[in-house]
Design an enzyme around this catalytic site. Sequence first.
Site, short mmCIF file in Angstrom:
data_model
loop_
_atom_site.label_atom_id
_atom_site.label_comp_id
_atom_site.label_asym_id
_atom_site.label_seq_id
_atom_site.Cartn_x
_atom_site.Cartn_y
_atom_site.Cartn_z
N HIS A 35 11.70 20.80 6.83
CA HIS A 35 11.79 19.43 7.37
C HIS A 35 10.53 19.06 8.13
O HIS A 35 10.56 18.23 9.04
CB HIS A 35 13.05 19.27 8.24
CG HIS A 35 14.30 19.42 7.42
ND1 HIS A 35 14.84 18.39 6.70
CD2 HIS A 35 15.07 20.51 7.18
CE1 HIS A 35 15.92 18.83 6.05
NE2 HIS A 35 16.06 20.12 6.33
N SER A 129 15.45 19.91 -9.22
CA SER A 129 15.01 18.59 -9.66
C SER A 129 13.49 18.50 -9.73
O SER A 129 12.95 17.94 -10.68
CB SER A 129 15.61 17.48 -8.79
OG SER A 129 15.32 17.69 -7.45
N ASP A 173 8.36 20.09 -2.50
CA ASP A 173 8.96 20.74 -3.68
C ASP A 173 8.13 20.51 -4.93
O ASP A 173 7.89 21.44 -5.71
CB ASP A 173 10.38 20.20 -3.92
CG ASP A 173 11.28 20.43 -2.73
OD1 ASP A 173 10.86 21.16 -1.80
OD2 ASP A 173 12.39 19.87 -2.71
N TYR A 222 20.45 14.31 4.91
CA TYR A 222 18.99 14.45 4.84
C TYR A 222 18.32 13.15 5.31
O TYR A 222 17.39 13.14 6.10
CB TYR A 222 18.61 14.77 3.40
CG TYR A 222 17.13 15.03 3.19
CD1 TYR A 222 16.61 16.31 3.23
CD2 TYR A 222 16.25 13.97 2.92
CE1 TYR A 222 15.26 16.55 3.03
CE2 TYR A 222 14.91 14.19 2.71
CZ TYR A 222 14.42 15.48 2.77
OH TYR A 222 13.08 15.71 2.57
C1 GLA Z 1 14.12 19.14 0.44
C2 GLA Z 1 13.05 18.07 0.20
C3 GLA Z 1 11.69 18.53 0.72
C4 GLA Z 1 11.79 19.02 2.16
C5 GLA Z 1 12.95 20.02 2.32
C6 GLA Z 1 13.16 20.43 3.74
O1 GLA Z 1 13.86 20.26 -0.34
O2 GLA Z 1 12.94 17.80 -1.17
O3 GLA Z 1 10.76 17.47 0.62
O4 GLA Z 1 11.92 17.96 3.05
O5 GLA Z 1 14.15 19.49 1.82
O6 GLA Z 1 12.09 21.17 4.21
#
Ligand code: GLA
Length: 376
Positions: A35, A129, A173, A222
């Site tokens: 995060h 994803s 990601d 989230y």
């Molecule tokens: C998900 C989101 C990422 C990041 C993480 C938490 O995986 O896709 O961008 O914010 O949560 O670190």
Amino acid sequence: MHAPADAAPSFETLFGRPPRVHVRAPGRVNLIGEHTDYNGGFVLPMAIPQQTEVRLAPREDRKVRAFSANLGAKGNVDEYELGQEKRGRGWLDYVQGVTHVLRAEGLTVGGFDLWLRSDVPLGSGLSSSAALEVALLRGLREAFGLTLDDVRIALLGQKVECDFVGAPVGVMDQMASSLAHGSAALFLDTRTLQYERVPLPPGVEPIVINSGVTHSHSGGDYRVRRAECERAAAQLGVAQLRDLPDAELPRAMALPDPLGRRVRHVLTENARVLATVRALRSGDLAALGPLLYDSHASQRDDYEVSVPEIDLLVDLARAEPDVLGARLTGGGFGGSVVMLARAGKGAGAAARIVARYSEKSAHKGTILVPESPSER
Ligand code: GLA
């Protein structure tokens, strides 16, 4: 995990010709830095062996015909016309999102037949994803000769999530799926997108265990965390929490709860990423464990993104002398735990942890890393 996919028809059977392009992209596990990406901070993800595989061939018309081998023999070929993308069709939204975003960015593709298969478990916090988006973008780059570098692919994948799927994620990601490979972690500054590869020291190996509790980031929690960070930044007079000096933490803690705790997580987590990179580079194994456990505690108590099953896995890790440290990885509210173990000891420790987890929880834990030799 391969069982339903094995029963699925091949590209040739479905479309009556061979694919022109065959590419893959991996899922990721984040070692530390959670995060922090949508706060302009630091992250340290690695690729995992589980991947999404894309086979495709261009068509003469503007149709996209797509098949997911994960649905097995029962799966259907789904269709849409380029330019007619509409949200709300499950996994096809990621495919539609890619063609929608490419068009919005002025990148031209024609219709295509698509076959895909993934062994990155969905909703496990391991970026299934992003792996799909990156694999498909790689495939389209090759099939239609698009001029895209790997960073641009990551940014387009993030746009698919934010602008089409409706999940306001950061860039970690897609950057990990597009740029990480092998056993080195990707130390990424999410503000500048500068990155360096940081190999794990020889004495250490990762463990990844899926708790079996699934999450979705287009869901509310989230989004709420992200909005809390933006509110805190605005109230503290900075563009992003990355810009807040550590000395300002007392001022942040005076904000109405939970904003102060959210800020404390982000600031301390950024510092832990930097400390982890130093420890990996200097081979300081003793420093790694506390950093991972502290990160977990901060996610659990200050950021409030853990769940009891994940806490249980982390507690079970503590009982294993060869596990150096453990923490929730990914967006949270379920998903997976990442651990660092002494090299050569990961498989045994992971097996014991998963066995105890099954006794103590209603869910079945799955070991993704280290991969058992029979899985490939
Ligand atoms: C998900 C989101 C990422 C990041 C993480 C938490 O995986 O896709 O961008 O914010 O949560 O670190």
